[in-house]
Enzyme design. Structure first.
Site, short mmCIF file in Angstrom:
data_model
loop_
_atom_site.label_atom_id
_atom_site.label_comp_id
_atom_site.label_asym_id
_atom_site.label_seq_id
_atom_site.Cartn_x
_atom_site.Cartn_y
_atom_site.Cartn_z
N ASP A 46 0.85 -1.20 0.00
CA ASP A 46 0.00 0.00 0.00
C ASP A 46 0.89 1.26 0.00
O ASP A 46 0.39 2.38 -0.08
CB ASP A 46 -1.00 -0.01 1.16
N SER A 47 2.22 1.06 0.04
CA SER A 47 3.14 2.18 -0.20
C SER A 47 2.92 2.75 -1.59
O SER A 47 3.45 3.82 -1.90
CB SER A 47 4.60 1.73 -0.03
N ASP A 85 -1.12 -6.38 -0.39
CA ASP A 85 -1.07 -5.70 0.91
C ASP A 85 -2.46 -5.17 1.25
O ASP A 85 -3.04 -4.40 0.47
CB ASP A 85 -0.07 -4.54 0.80
N LYS A 115 -0.73 -9.61 3.05
CA LYS A 115 -0.02 -9.12 4.24
C LYS A 115 -0.92 -8.13 4.95
O LYS A 115 -1.64 -7.37 4.29
CB LYS A 115 1.29 -8.44 3.83
N GLU A 117 -1.03 -5.45 8.66
CA GLU A 117 -0.23 -4.84 9.72
C GLU A 117 -0.85 -5.05 11.09
O GLU A 117 -2.08 -5.02 11.22
CB GLU A 117 -0.12 -3.32 9.48
N GLU A 184 9.53 -4.45 10.57
CA GLU A 184 9.98 -3.19 9.96
C GLU A 184 10.58 -2.22 10.98
O GLU A 184 9.99 -1.97 12.04
CB GLU A 184 8.79 -2.50 9.26
O1 KIV Z 1 3.34 -1.03 1.66
C1 KIV Z 1 4.49 -1.44 1.77
O2 KIV Z 1 5.31 -1.36 0.85
C2 KIV Z 1 4.87 -2.04 3.04
C3 KIV Z 1 6.29 -1.93 3.41
C4 KIV Z 1 6.54 -0.58 3.97
C5 KIV Z 1 6.66 -2.97 4.36
O3 KIV Z 1 4.03 -2.49 3.76
#
Ligand code: KIV
Length: 280
Positions: A46-47, A85, A115, A117, A184
């Site tokens: 989600d970056s 994500d 993934k 968080e 992280e």
């Molecule tokens: O969104 C992403 O790229 C991530 C990384 C910062 C671990 O979750």
């Protein structure tokens, strides 16, 4: 042809001490180059909110954006393990939402894992998604979606108390059924304890060399993301500068009529130009 790795390969790699290589990708071209380079895993993070859409953080990112980018990455890298994500509020509101949204990544984008968080507080979601037959990677330490609660994009686990809490979270995530964990922005000694303690693979982004593999954000590694560079990033290139200088050269060429040259143009068939001029 490259063989797509499975969770069992990642498990074996942990046991044999072979580091897993993992990078983010959000678009077709980058994912294609990553697969060609032999990357083990891709994260459609989600970056992308910051790297692609120019948001200040990841909070505004939607499921639809993540799915669209995951589809493009899947098309480009059919033989690479792809992780979708889960964006903010796609799993926090309810367990039902979490399972349904994880399922969307699988059904619509063909990812191999998702993934999400958080520590203990998201373990019911991890358990339910795993029970739904999907693969989950946990993510602890600096968790950007809750950076407000953490007081910003700050390293975590710097005190014995906060490191101990991270270790408890890591154990809970493994017990909930995650097949791997991402840590992280945590000191290497804390990540080492977690890596040694857990039987599942533990990957690092900014958590040192002792993990079972490394993740980096492609725009950081390539030198495209300009807003800030975390301490843990190694910039392998300054592609952003190269892009700017190519664009400048193109602008000058067009302004000075140096582009296009003859070799960039199509030729009319023999005699057709004369015919055309007579007609008009
Ligand atoms: O969104 C992403 O790229 C991530 C990384 C910062 C671990 O979750």
């Amino acid at each position: 042809m490259k063989k797509k790795l499975t969770r069992f390969d990642f498990q074996k790699m942990k046991e044999s001490g072979e580091n897993v290589t993992w990078i983010t990708a959000y678009d077709y071209s980058t994912a294609m180059f990553a697969e060609k380079a032999g990357m083990d895993m891709l994260l459609v993070g989600d970056s992308l909110g910051m790297c692609i859409y120019g948001y200040e953080g990841t909070v505004p990112v939607t499921m639809d954006q993540c799915i669209a980018h995951s589809e493009a990455v899947r098309r480009a890298a059919p033989n690479t393990f792809i992780v979708g994500d889960m964006p903010f509020l796609s799993y926090q509101v309810s367990i039902e939402d979490a399972v349904a949204n994880a399922g969307r990544f699988y059904k619509e984008a063909g990812v191999d894992a998702i993934k999400l968080e958080g520590g203990k507080r998201v373990c019911p979601q991890i358990q339910a998604i795993s029970d739904g037959g999907m693969l989950v990677i946990g993510h602890i330490g600096l968790t950007p979606q809750s950076s407000g609660q953490l007081g910003g994009f700050k390293a975590q686990g710097l005190t014995a108390e906060s490191a101990a809490a991270l270790i408890e979270d890591a154990k809970a995530i493994q017990d909930a059924g995650a097949f791997a964990l991402l840590v992280e922005a945590v000191p290497p000694e804390v990540c080492k304890i977690i890596t040694d303690l857990l039987s599942i693979p533990v990957y690092s982004i900014g958590a040192g060399v002792h993990a079972d593999g490394q993740l980096m954000i492609c725009h950081d590694v390539l030198g495209i993301f300009q807003a800030f560079t975390p301490k843990f990033v190694k910039r392998y290139a300054e592609i952003g500068e190269q892009i700017e200088s190519v664009f400048k050269e193109y602008v000058e060429d067009v302004r000075e009529s140096r582009f296009p040259e003859d070799k960039h143009t199509y030729k009319m068939l023999k005699g057709e130009e004369e015919k055309l001029i007579k007609t008009i």
